[in-house]
Motif scaffolding. Structure first.
Motif: not given
Ligand SMILES: *Cc1c(COP(=O)(O)O)cnc(C)c1O
Length: 371
Positions: A82, A103-104, A331, A333, A337, A339
């Motif tokens: 994302s 997500d990161s 999305y 995660c 969250d 990112s």
């Protein structure tokens, strides 16, 4: 000099470019094809150790070809990091495929392998996964590669920002079954505009080349059995690329020096940076800084103050799951969250390789004054 605008990242010619462009003029190879295209593809292969390379009109075109070669069709599932530039995700839409954004993680700011596994458990195995090395910081590509292999997904590596970055001895751009590089004007080297698809099999390279040149069949007339694209790099652009390859190691060293200078100067400020994992090497394309939570200095304040001094800086990429155009995409995660939080606290500092030490010093003083 004092009022000259300091840019985030701009083209920086090495001096060798003109001799390749001149040779294109001398031989009238102004069109796509010609020895600069082949030479540039060869230069990139020897730099990265990639098996095959196909020069394209842009990094986005290379990513689009990567999706097509992965067999992505309408309604297929593609997982994508994302936190990235929209060009990582747009080609998924070109194919009519369904994007799920991932997500990161906090250490590299890239795709969180745990969130990827969670997404697979919710949506099933995707047909492809688009992994990005944000700002040149290597993602946990080996772990992501294993997860993709285990579930049969094609790993597509968006290494647009990561030419010169490595994990161990392996160059970023050689993890994906298909990988994309970009030579857009703001990247670590540029061809004014351009990209390259790196692939592992001759079959993929041949098909990519065919698709990028309008999918002509081998026949005495124009025969077409597939939809083609006009995605090939011109011989003039490739000439710029050949000249730029002569200075790529120098550019990487300079980007890393700029990053280390910021990090050293701000060591007592409440800020942090994306970290290289053990054994990984970042090209530090853009020096990007994260302001600690609760600090009253915001990215917007830094950007505004630098702008008043005629200095360019930017917010971190706004994650795709927060973009109106991708509002319908799921999305995934973990507990929080990440990112969205990185976006809220991150700022990209001027990282132009033409910037002088005095200019960087001035930037540092302006930012220090804010804290
Ligand atoms: C620049 C960039 C691209 C696209 O490259 P173009 O050559 O501009 O089409 C794709 N992904 C990321 C992460 C980029 O930074």
């Amino acid at each position: 000099m004092k009022n000259e605008k300091i840019l985030l990242a701009s083209p920086h010619m090495g001096g060798g470019e003109m001799k390749y462009i001149q040779s294109a003029f001398d031989t009238n190879w102004i069109a796509p094809l010609g020895e600069n295209v082949e030479g540039f593809e060869r230069d990139i292969r020897s730099f990265t150790d990639a098996a095959y390379s196909v020069a394209t009109a842009s990094g986005t075109a290379a990513l689009h070809l990567a999706l097509i070669l992965s067999g992505i069709k309408r309604d297929d599932l593609v997982f994508c990091q994302s936190l990235t530039f929209s060009a990582s995700a747009n080609p998924i839409a070109y194919c009519g495929a369904k994007a799920v954004f991932i997500d990161s993680e906090r250490d590299t700011w890239n795709m969180d392998p745990e969130a990827l596994k969670k997404a697979i458990s919710i949506y099933g195995a995707p047909k492809a996964v688009v992994l990005v090395h944000l700002y040149g910081t290597p993602a946990k590509a080996e772990e992501i590669e294993r997860i993709c292999n285990d579930c049969g997904a094609v790993l597509i590596e968006d290494a647009a920002e990561a030419l010169g970055s490595k994990i161990g001895e392996r160059a970023c751009g050689t993890f994906g079954a298909l990988s994309a590089l970009s030579f857009n004007g703001n990247k670590i080297i540029t061809t004014s505009g351009g990209g390259m698809l790196l692939c592992k099999t001759e079959e993929d390279a041949r098909l990519a080349l065919k698709l990028a040149t309008q999918a002509r069949e081998n026949a005495p007339w124009y025969q077409h059995e597939m939809i083609g694209y006009n995605y090939r790099m011109s011989n003039i652009c490739a000439g710029i690329g050949r000249g730029q390859m002569e200075v790529l190691p120098e550019r990487v060293a300079k980007k890393r020096e700029i990053f280390e200078t910021y990090r050293g100067a701000f060591r007592d400020l409440p800020v942090s940076w994306a970290e290289e994992q053990p054994g990984s090497f970042a090209n530090r394309w853009l020096s990007s800084m994260l302001i600690d939570p609760g600090c009253d200095v915001t990215p917007a304040r830094i950007i505004e103050t630098l702008a008043q001094n005629n200095i360019d800086s930017r917010h971190m990429w706004k994650p795709m799951h927060l973009q109106p155009v991708f509002a319908d995409c799921p999305y995934v995660c973990m507990d929080e969250d990440v990112s969205a939080d990185l976006f809220a606290r991150g700022v990209c500092l001027p990282s132009d390789t033409k910037m002088t030490a005095d200019q960087q010093h001035r930037i540092i003083e302006i930012i220090k004054d804010l804290f």
